[in-house]
Design a protein around this motif. Sequence first.
Motif, short mmCIF file in Angstrom:
data_model
loop_
_atom_site.label_atom_id
_atom_site.label_comp_id
_atom_site.label_asym_id
_atom_site.label_seq_id
_atom_site.Cartn_x
_atom_site.Cartn_y
_atom_site.Cartn_z
N LYS A 2 1.00 -1.21 0.18
CA LYS A 2 0.16 0.14 -0.01
C LYS A 2 0.83 1.24 0.04
O LYS A 2 0.57 2.39 -0.60
N GLU A 67 -2.02 -6.28 4.97
CA GLU A 67 -1.99 -5.89 3.51
C GLU A 67 -3.27 -6.66 2.58
O GLU A 67 -3.45 -5.86 1.60
N ALA A 68 -4.06 -7.45 3.07
CA ALA A 68 -5.23 -7.77 2.51
C ALA A 68 -6.44 -6.82 2.61
O ALA A 68 -7.26 -6.65 1.85
N HIS A 69 -6.46 -5.94 3.77
CA HIS A 69 -7.56 -5.22 4.10
C HIS A 69 -7.42 -3.87 2.95
O HIS A 69 -6.56 -3.37 2.87
N PRO A 70 -8.69 -3.40 2.60
CA PRO A 70 -8.80 -2.39 1.56
C PRO A 70 -8.55 -1.09 2.18
O PRO A 70 -7.87 -0.23 1.37
N THR A 71 -8.62 -0.86 3.67
CA THR A 71 -8.22 0.56 4.09
C THR A 71 -7.47 0.63 5.20
O THR A 71 -6.70 1.62 5.45
N GLU A 98 -17.39 3.87 8.06
CA GLU A 98 -16.35 3.62 7.17
C GLU A 98 -15.38 4.72 7.12
O GLU A 98 -14.22 4.57 6.47
N PHE A 131 -7.68 6.71 1.26
CA PHE A 131 -8.32 5.52 1.35
C PHE A 131 -9.64 6.15 1.97
O PHE A 131 -10.62 5.02 2.13
#
Length: 185
Positions: A2, A67-71, A98, A131
Amino acid sequence: MKVCETVAFTNEGRAIVRRSPVAGDAADLLAFLRQLHRESYRFLNRAADKYDAMSVAEEAEILAQFEAHPTSFMVVAAHEGRIVGHLGVFAEASPFQEHCGRLGMGLLATYQGQGIGKALLRHALQEAERFGLWNMRLYVRTYNEPAIRLYESMGFERVGTLQAIAWIDGEWVDDHLYQRRAAGV
């Protein structure tokens, strides 16, 4: 990854690499966390020996989740290949929140006061806004004056104090709750 790798210089001229850690950094990050908590447990919410029983595989799993989390994301500061600081941004899971995130950071004692924490924080706030996390909060011990000065210098405002939030070394300690909203919000 990211956060792209960048190099910055401390107030003392040390080259510091700032980047997102990956699963391969698990052993180095775990060594950092063990040292950080031994040095600074009075400022953190975990005992000095919290990470002693954690395995490298467990730390690698945590890094993979970031690493896999979007934010949610983590950024580390490294000096001569050794992790000396980190900052994590944890996005709220609720669909109503969010836009909100929680921030936690730590820096080894010998690297404090050199501008590294401020550089990590500045970068993390920019990334968080990118993000969509424009409402950030953090907790800081009421006696952690250097951290309080840092957070306030970066636009965080104290919105309250949580009393008797932790029992450390035979005494109750308090935390200040800080919040920072993106400009114009």
